[in-house]
Design an enzyme around this catalytic site. Sequence first.
Site, PDB file in Angstrom:
ATOM      1  N   CYS A 116     -16.377  53.530  27.707  1.00  0.00           N
ATOM      2  CA  CYS A 116     -16.270  54.482  28.988  1.00  0.00           C
ATOM      3  C   CYS A 116     -15.183  55.512  29.125  1.00  0.00           C
ATOM      4  O   CYS A 116     -15.461  56.299  29.668  1.00  0.00           O
ATOM      5  CB  CYS A 116     -16.748  53.790  30.025  1.00  0.00           C
ATOM      6  SG  CYS A 116     -18.388  52.840  30.037  1.00  0.00           S
ATOM      7  N   HIS A 253     -15.386  59.022  35.604  1.00  0.00           N
ATOM      8  CA  HIS A 253     -16.417  58.551  34.906  1.00  0.00           C
ATOM      9  C   HIS A 253     -17.540  58.047  35.976  1.00  0.00           C
ATOM     10  O   HIS A 253     -17.085  57.301  37.130  1.00  0.00           O
ATOM     11  CB  HIS A 253     -15.785  57.128  34.379  1.00  0.00           C
ATOM     12  CG  HIS A 253     -16.807  56.351  33.535  1.00  0.00           C
ATOM     13  ND1 HIS A 253     -17.749  56.598  32.787  1.00  0.00           N
ATOM     14  CD2 HIS A 253     -17.014  54.880  33.782  1.00  0.00           C
ATOM     15  CE1 HIS A 253     -18.527  55.687  32.518  1.00  0.00           C
ATOM     16  NE2 HIS A 253     -18.210  54.541  32.980  1.00  0.00           N
ATOM     17  N   ASN A 283     -24.826  55.660  34.189  1.00  0.00           N
ATOM     18  CA  ASN A 283     -23.559  55.415  33.627  1.00  0.00           C
ATOM     19  C   ASN A 283     -23.887  55.769  32.163  1.00  0.00           C
ATOM     20  O   ASN A 283     -24.548  55.058  31.279  1.00  0.00           O
ATOM     21  CB  ASN A 283     -23.021  54.087  33.573  1.00  0.00           C
ATOM     22  CG  ASN A 283     -21.770  53.816  33.044  1.00  0.00           C
ATOM     23  OD1 ASN A 283     -21.215  54.748  31.966  1.00  0.00           O
ATOM     24  ND2 ASN A 283     -21.030  52.643  33.156  1.00  0.00           N
TER      25      ASN A 283
HETATM   26  N1  COA Z   1     -31.690  43.997  40.770  1.00  0.00           N
HETATM   27  C1  COA Z   1     -32.183  43.144  41.626  1.00  0.00           C
HETATM   28  N2  COA Z   1     -31.037  42.151  42.032  1.00  0.00           N
HETATM   29  C2  COA Z   1     -29.939  42.196  41.110  1.00  0.00           C
HETATM   30  C3  COA Z   1     -29.820  43.121  39.740  1.00  0.00           C
HETATM   31  C4  COA Z   1     -30.907  44.057  39.799  1.00  0.00           C
HETATM   32  N3  COA Z   1     -30.802  44.832  38.903  1.00  0.00           N
HETATM   33  N4  COA Z   1     -28.747  42.689  39.122  1.00  0.00           N
HETATM   34  C5  COA Z   1     -28.152  41.777  39.768  1.00  0.00           C
HETATM   35  N5  COA Z   1     -28.979  41.330  40.758  1.00  0.00           N
HETATM   36  C6  COA Z   1     -28.705  40.342  41.978  1.00  0.00           C
HETATM   37  C7  COA Z   1     -27.819  39.469  41.190  1.00  0.00           C
HETATM   38  O1  COA Z   1     -28.511  38.074  40.166  1.00  0.00           O
HETATM   39  C8  COA Z   1     -27.207  38.236  42.368  1.00  0.00           C
HETATM   40  O2  COA Z   1     -28.257  37.371  42.843  1.00  0.00           O
HETATM   41  P1  COA Z   1     -27.742  35.978  43.446  1.00  0.00           P
HETATM   42  O3  COA Z   1     -26.780  36.272  44.409  1.00  0.00           O
HETATM   43  O4  COA Z   1     -29.154  35.373  43.851  1.00  0.00           O
HETATM   44  O5  COA Z   1     -26.932  35.332  42.298  1.00  0.00           O
HETATM   45  C9  COA Z   1     -27.135  39.465  43.379  1.00  0.00           C
HETATM   46  O6  COA Z   1     -27.889  40.613  42.916  1.00  0.00           O
HETATM   47  C10 COA Z   1     -25.684  39.911  43.505  1.00  0.00           C
HETATM   48  O7  COA Z   1     -25.004  40.316  42.255  1.00  0.00           O
HETATM   49  P2  COA Z   1     -23.821  40.895  42.229  1.00  0.00           P
HETATM   50  O8  COA Z   1     -23.389  40.782  40.579  1.00  0.00           O
HETATM   51  O9  COA Z   1     -22.667  39.996  42.872  1.00  0.00           O
HETATM   52  O10 COA Z   1     -24.011  42.215  42.618  1.00  0.00           O
HETATM   53  P3  COA Z   1     -22.832  43.109  43.090  1.00  0.00           P
HETATM   54  O11 COA Z   1     -22.738  43.803  44.506  1.00  0.00           O
HETATM   55  O12 COA Z   1     -21.381  43.027  42.412  1.00  0.00           O
HETATM   56  O13 COA Z   1     -23.452  44.599  42.354  1.00  0.00           O
HETATM   57  C11 COA Z   1     -23.026  45.754  40.082  1.00  0.00           C
HETATM   58  C12 COA Z   1     -23.567  44.456  40.867  1.00  0.00           C
HETATM   59  C13 COA Z   1     -23.087  45.405  38.577  1.00  0.00           C
HETATM   60  C14 COA Z   1     -23.927  46.777  40.424  1.00  0.00           C
HETATM   61  C15 COA Z   1     -21.611  45.880  40.366  1.00  0.00           C
HETATM   62  O14 COA Z   1     -21.003  44.798  40.163  1.00  0.00           O
HETATM   63  C16 COA Z   1     -20.944  46.910  39.645  1.00  0.00           C
HETATM   64  O15 COA Z   1     -21.570  48.025  39.636  1.00  0.00           O
HETATM   65  N6  COA Z   1     -19.906  46.540  38.812  1.00  0.00           N
HETATM   66  C17 COA Z   1     -19.161  47.504  38.156  1.00  0.00           C
HETATM   67  C18 COA Z   1     -19.853  47.731  36.874  1.00  0.00           C
HETATM   68  C19 COA Z   1     -19.648  48.967  35.976  1.00  0.00           C
HETATM   69  O16 COA Z   1     -19.688  49.962  36.562  1.00  0.00           O
HETATM   70  N7  COA Z   1     -19.425  48.568  34.741  1.00  0.00           N
HETATM   71  C20 COA Z   1     -19.209  49.603  33.883  1.00  0.00           C
HETATM   72  C21 COA Z   1     -17.630  50.077  34.052  1.00  0.00           C
HETATM   73  S1  COA Z   1     -17.321  51.284  32.748  1.00  0.00           S
END
Ligand code: COA
Length: 327
Positions: A116, A253, A283
Amino acid sequence: MSGALRSRVIGCGSYLPQRVVSNDELAKTVDTSDEWIIERTGIRQRHIAADEQKTSDLATEAAKAALAHAGVDVSEVGLIVVATATPDDTFPAVATQVQRKLGITHGAAFDVQAVCSGFIYALTVADAMVRAGQAKVALVIGAETFSRILDWEDRTTCVLFGDGAGAVVLRAEEASNIHTDHGVLASRLHSDGRYRDMLYVDGGPSSTRTTGFLRMKGREVFRHAVENLASVVGEVLDEAGFEPKDIDWVVPHQANRRILESTAKKLGLSMDRVVMTVDRHANTSAASVPLALDAAVKDGRIKSGDLLMLEAMGGGFTWGGALVRWG
Ligand code: COA
């Protein structure tokens, strides 16, 4: 030319595949919802490449648009650098296929792989080569078909990414004064391979002999992203002798709306100075910065003379920032 050189950014362009996939459409195949995706990421839709479209096809369209915007003929291009983590084939480089599709047989073309952060890496490498006199005109492209490396049954990753390409054209000019020159004024790159397991693809030619799927520990990536991005933006500003208040537009980004908001807050910048396209594009990895740049240039927000901070963070980890005076 005799004195020091600067890479002026003389045009930009982008390409998005025709097919748009909404959150509701994804919710038909994985256990997710439009509300969850919008609340946690800001993403409303993403573009997905057609089966027959390869990364080099997207890249070539973006390159053509950037050359037209810059008013530059393909015969002038002496360097093509493509940032991608989703090449058409393991080799040759996508850049050589863009070169072929543009009908260019002179100069150099190669890929840069920093996931990225790829566009910031490619811009920095191309800028260094232009300033070293290796090419007078360079095409810098970020292009991805991340849909090909997603596990479409994993709701924690498949909802986050999309396909697309963006490009800029650099031209060598005499450098004069960093405070008034247009072009790439400063950039900084970082990487730290200890974080490999936070964001990676579980396959590759030398490990599994397959392409593999993207895997991510989203929460950890989020935390590192905000820290690293705010810090590299500070470094780039210090190097060039500017302050956060001098920035007209941050072109980040586009991974997640909350990362953009947290980073802006840490830098003391208001969100109306941040270009956001994650809602429409999701993304798109190395394509996201030039896609966002092109959107804000073409809708008239970014004007000639504006000071832009381009920044990105990705797998590796890799991260970087570049300060550009536009136009
Ligand atoms: N739909 C519904 N529920 C979802 C889901 C989806 N698409 N993806 C994950 N969940 C659930 C998880 O299973 C978890 O459930 P649980 O509490 O029962 O285990 C819950 O939602 C919370 O998951 P979590 O991973 O803690 O959520 P979060 O608030 O951290 O959000 C991201 C997840 C991925 C959106 C967030 O962490 C993020 O954006 N991270 C950065 C990722 C990124 O940008 N990467 C690229 C960088 S180049």
